[in-house]
Scaffold this motif. Sequence first.
Motif, PDB file in Angstrom:
ATOM      1  N   SER A 109       0.684  -1.184   0.064  1.00  0.00           N
ATOM      2  CA  SER A 109       0.079   0.009   0.146  1.00  0.00           C
ATOM      3  C   SER A 109       0.772   1.261   0.037  1.00  0.00           C
ATOM      4  O   SER A 109       0.141   2.454  -0.172  1.00  0.00           O
ATOM      5  CB  SER A 109      -1.062  -0.246   1.276  1.00  0.00           C
ATOM      6  N   ASP A 110       2.128   1.086   0.142  1.00  0.00           N
ATOM      7  CA  ASP A 110       3.000   2.382   0.304  1.00  0.00           C
ATOM      8  C   ASP A 110       3.702   2.610  -0.907  1.00  0.00           C
ATOM      9  O   ASP A 110       4.038   3.791  -1.252  1.00  0.00           O
ATOM     10  CB  ASP A 110       4.235   2.263   1.339  1.00  0.00           C
ATOM     11  N   ILE A 111       3.344   1.981  -1.962  1.00  0.00           N
ATOM     12  CA  ILE A 111       4.067   1.806  -3.440  1.00  0.00           C
ATOM     13  C   ILE A 111       3.036   2.636  -4.314  1.00  0.00           C
ATOM     14  O   ILE A 111       1.875   2.379  -4.284  1.00  0.00           O
ATOM     15  CB  ILE A 111       4.359   0.437  -3.946  1.00  0.00           C
ATOM     16  N   GLY A 112       3.587   3.391  -5.192  1.00  0.00           N
ATOM     17  CA  GLY A 112       2.751   4.023  -6.221  1.00  0.00           C
ATOM     18  C   GLY A 112       3.380   5.390  -6.720  1.00  0.00           C
ATOM     19  O   GLY A 112       4.408   5.776  -6.298  1.00  0.00           O
ATOM     20  N   THR A 113       2.690   6.074  -7.647  1.00  0.00           N
ATOM     21  CA  THR A 113       3.060   7.273  -8.141  1.00  0.00           C
ATOM     22  C   THR A 113       2.026   8.326  -7.854  1.00  0.00           C
ATOM     23  O   THR A 113       0.620   7.805  -8.321  1.00  0.00           O
ATOM     24  CB  THR A 113       3.327   7.224  -9.633  1.00  0.00           C
ATOM     25  N   HIS A 114       1.922   9.383  -7.552  1.00  0.00           N
ATOM     26  CA  HIS A 114       1.210  10.293  -7.233  1.00  0.00           C
ATOM     27  C   HIS A 114       1.527  11.641  -7.825  1.00  0.00           C
ATOM     28  O   HIS A 114       2.554  12.212  -7.716  1.00  0.00           O
ATOM     29  CB  HIS A 114       0.676  10.608  -5.615  1.00  0.00           C
ATOM     30  N   MET A 115       0.409  12.265  -8.446  1.00  0.00           N
ATOM     31  CA  MET A 115       0.601  13.539  -9.276  1.00  0.00           C
ATOM     32  C   MET A 115       0.254  14.626  -8.547  1.00  0.00           C
ATOM     33  O   MET A 115      -1.003  14.791  -7.873  1.00  0.00           O
ATOM     34  CB  MET A 115       0.019  13.329 -10.811  1.00  0.00           C
ATOM     35  N   ASP A 116       0.815  15.705  -8.690  1.00  0.00           N
ATOM     36  CA  ASP A 116       0.566  17.061  -8.103  1.00  0.00           C
ATOM     37  C   ASP A 116      -0.607  17.576  -8.855  1.00  0.00           C
ATOM     38  O   ASP A 116      -0.103  18.020  -9.988  1.00  0.00           O
ATOM     39  CB  ASP A 116       1.784  17.878  -7.910  1.00  0.00           C
ATOM     40  N   VAL A 117      -1.744  17.705  -8.408  1.00  0.00           N
ATOM     41  CA  VAL A 117      -2.847  18.053  -9.126  1.00  0.00           C
ATOM     42  C   VAL A 117      -3.190  19.666  -9.300  1.00  0.00           C
ATOM     43  O   VAL A 117      -3.852  20.085 -10.024  1.00  0.00           O
ATOM     44  CB  VAL A 117      -4.127  17.261  -8.951  1.00  0.00           C
ATOM     45  N   VAL A 118      -2.220  20.318  -8.308  1.00  0.00           N
ATOM     46  CA  VAL A 118      -2.637  21.872  -8.344  1.00  0.00           C
ATOM     47  C   VAL A 118      -2.202  22.469  -9.753  1.00  0.00           C
ATOM     48  O   VAL A 118      -3.255  23.059 -10.117  1.00  0.00           O
ATOM     49  CB  VAL A 118      -1.683  22.371  -7.498  1.00  0.00           C
ATOM     50  N   VAL A 119      -1.111  22.099 -10.186  1.00  0.00           N
ATOM     51  CA  VAL A 119      -1.009  22.755 -11.587  1.00  0.00           C
ATOM     52  C   VAL A 119      -2.012  22.336 -12.852  1.00  0.00           C
ATOM     53  O   VAL A 119      -2.445  23.075 -13.531  1.00  0.00           O
ATOM     54  CB  VAL A 119       0.604  22.423 -12.074  1.00  0.00           C
ATOM     55  N   VAL A 120      -2.392  20.945 -12.630  1.00  0.00           N
ATOM     56  CA  VAL A 120      -3.276  20.496 -13.714  1.00  0.00           C
ATOM     57  C   VAL A 120      -4.564  21.039 -13.568  1.00  0.00           C
ATOM     58  O   VAL A 120      -5.250  21.505 -14.322  1.00  0.00           O
ATOM     59  CB  VAL A 120      -3.079  19.007 -13.543  1.00  0.00           C
ATOM     60  N   THR A 121      -4.912  21.190 -12.201  1.00  0.00           N
ATOM     61  CA  THR A 121      -6.116  21.929 -11.781  1.00  0.00           C
ATOM     62  C   THR A 121      -6.339  23.435 -12.568  1.00  0.00           C
ATOM     63  O   THR A 121      -7.435  23.626 -13.028  1.00  0.00           O
ATOM     64  CB  THR A 121      -6.568  21.861 -10.477  1.00  0.00           C
ATOM     65  N   LEU A 122      -5.372  24.113 -12.304  1.00  0.00           N
ATOM     66  CA  LEU A 122      -4.922  25.496 -12.592  1.00  0.00           C
ATOM     67  C   LEU A 122      -5.212  25.397 -14.183  1.00  0.00           C
ATOM     68  O   LEU A 122      -5.806  26.444 -14.913  1.00  0.00           O
ATOM     69  CB  LEU A 122      -4.007  26.217 -12.229  1.00  0.00           C
ATOM     70  N   LEU A 123      -4.578  24.788 -14.867  1.00  0.00           N
ATOM     71  CA  LEU A 123      -4.543  24.636 -16.453  1.00  0.00           C
ATOM     72  C   LEU A 123      -6.064  24.312 -16.861  1.00  0.00           C
ATOM     73  O   LEU A 123      -6.337  24.899 -17.933  1.00  0.00           O
ATOM     74  CB  LEU A 123      -3.527  23.728 -16.957  1.00  0.00           C
ATOM     75  N   LEU A 124      -6.642  23.356 -16.234  1.00  0.00           N
ATOM     76  CA  LEU A 124      -8.130  23.160 -16.667  1.00  0.00           C
ATOM     77  C   LEU A 124      -8.848  24.093 -16.367  1.00  0.00           C
ATOM     78  O   LEU A 124      -9.764  24.243 -17.225  1.00  0.00           O
ATOM     79  CB  LEU A 124      -8.344  21.624 -16.170  1.00  0.00           C
ATOM     80  N   SER A 125      -8.813  24.699 -15.287  1.00  0.00           N
ATOM     81  CA  SER A 125      -9.814  25.948 -14.963  1.00  0.00           C
ATOM     82  C   SER A 125      -9.749  27.088 -16.202  1.00  0.00           C
ATOM     83  O   SER A 125     -10.537  27.761 -16.382  1.00  0.00           O
ATOM     84  CB  SER A 125      -9.495  26.500 -13.697  1.00  0.00           C
ATOM     85  N   ILE A 126      -8.640  27.119 -16.725  1.00  0.00           N
ATOM     86  CA  ILE A 126      -8.412  28.179 -17.727  1.00  0.00           C
ATOM     87  C   ILE A 126      -9.429  27.926 -18.762  1.00  0.00           C
ATOM     88  O   ILE A 126     -10.024  28.668 -19.461  1.00  0.00           O
ATOM     89  CB  ILE A 126      -6.852  28.132 -18.222  1.00  0.00           C
ATOM     90  N   LEU A 127      -9.678  26.421 -19.246  1.00  0.00           N
ATOM     91  CA  LEU A 127     -10.664  26.183 -19.908  1.00  0.00           C
ATOM     92  C   LEU A 127     -12.122  26.788 -19.775  1.00  0.00           C
ATOM     93  O   LEU A 127     -12.892  26.735 -20.626  1.00  0.00           O
ATOM     94  CB  LEU A 127     -10.760  24.540 -20.324  1.00  0.00           C
ATOM     95  N   ILE A 128     -12.438  26.729 -18.598  1.00  0.00           N
ATOM     96  CA  ILE A 128     -13.716  27.335 -17.999  1.00  0.00           C
ATOM     97  C   ILE A 128     -13.661  28.738 -17.911  1.00  0.00           C
ATOM     98  O   ILE A 128     -14.902  29.403 -18.353  1.00  0.00           O
ATOM     99  CB  ILE A 128     -14.131  26.562 -16.707  1.00  0.00           C
TER     100      ILE A 128
END
Length: 178
Positions: free
Chosen positions: A125-144
Amino acid sequence: MKKQIAALFTVLALFLSMGTFVSAEQATDQMKKTVEDGLKKEHKDMKEGTLTISDIQSFPNEDSELDASEVTIGIAHFETVRDNIFYFDHSKFVFYNPDTNELVAEAAAAKANPKLIDYKDAHESDIGTHMDVVVVTLLLSILIIVPLLILTVWEKRQYLTTKFKIENNLFNQDNLYR
């Protein structure tokens, strides 16, 4: 008297709980350097100085084909940055041969000792890849946000002929309601 016993019990429990953290094995500098070099081959965009290795345990080698007296396993935590925008936090198992200062393949390490598989199952359960979603959320909010700005600010300033004709009675609508 009850307060003193409760305080003594609390202090004792606190010291006993810290004992597990003190006895954990530490990664040597050579192990960190070897793991970092191996991970840089796999991840070209690895951020410098972010590697930490936790939960390190060593197990004796039971496989005669593997040239090692023991195999050390740990969880490597590191970050990668793609295009200076996308930040990823990675956690993965690393298998290390302290005799030759090399990384061991996962298949070879699984044959070395069955306790390594138990270790992997316990820490899966400690293994994996996690993305920082703040930048992606800001980029997607520009679309709106951009279309909303166009609709609310720019559209109000457009010349509307129907509105002009009604206000200036060019349709002669005042005669209809009198």
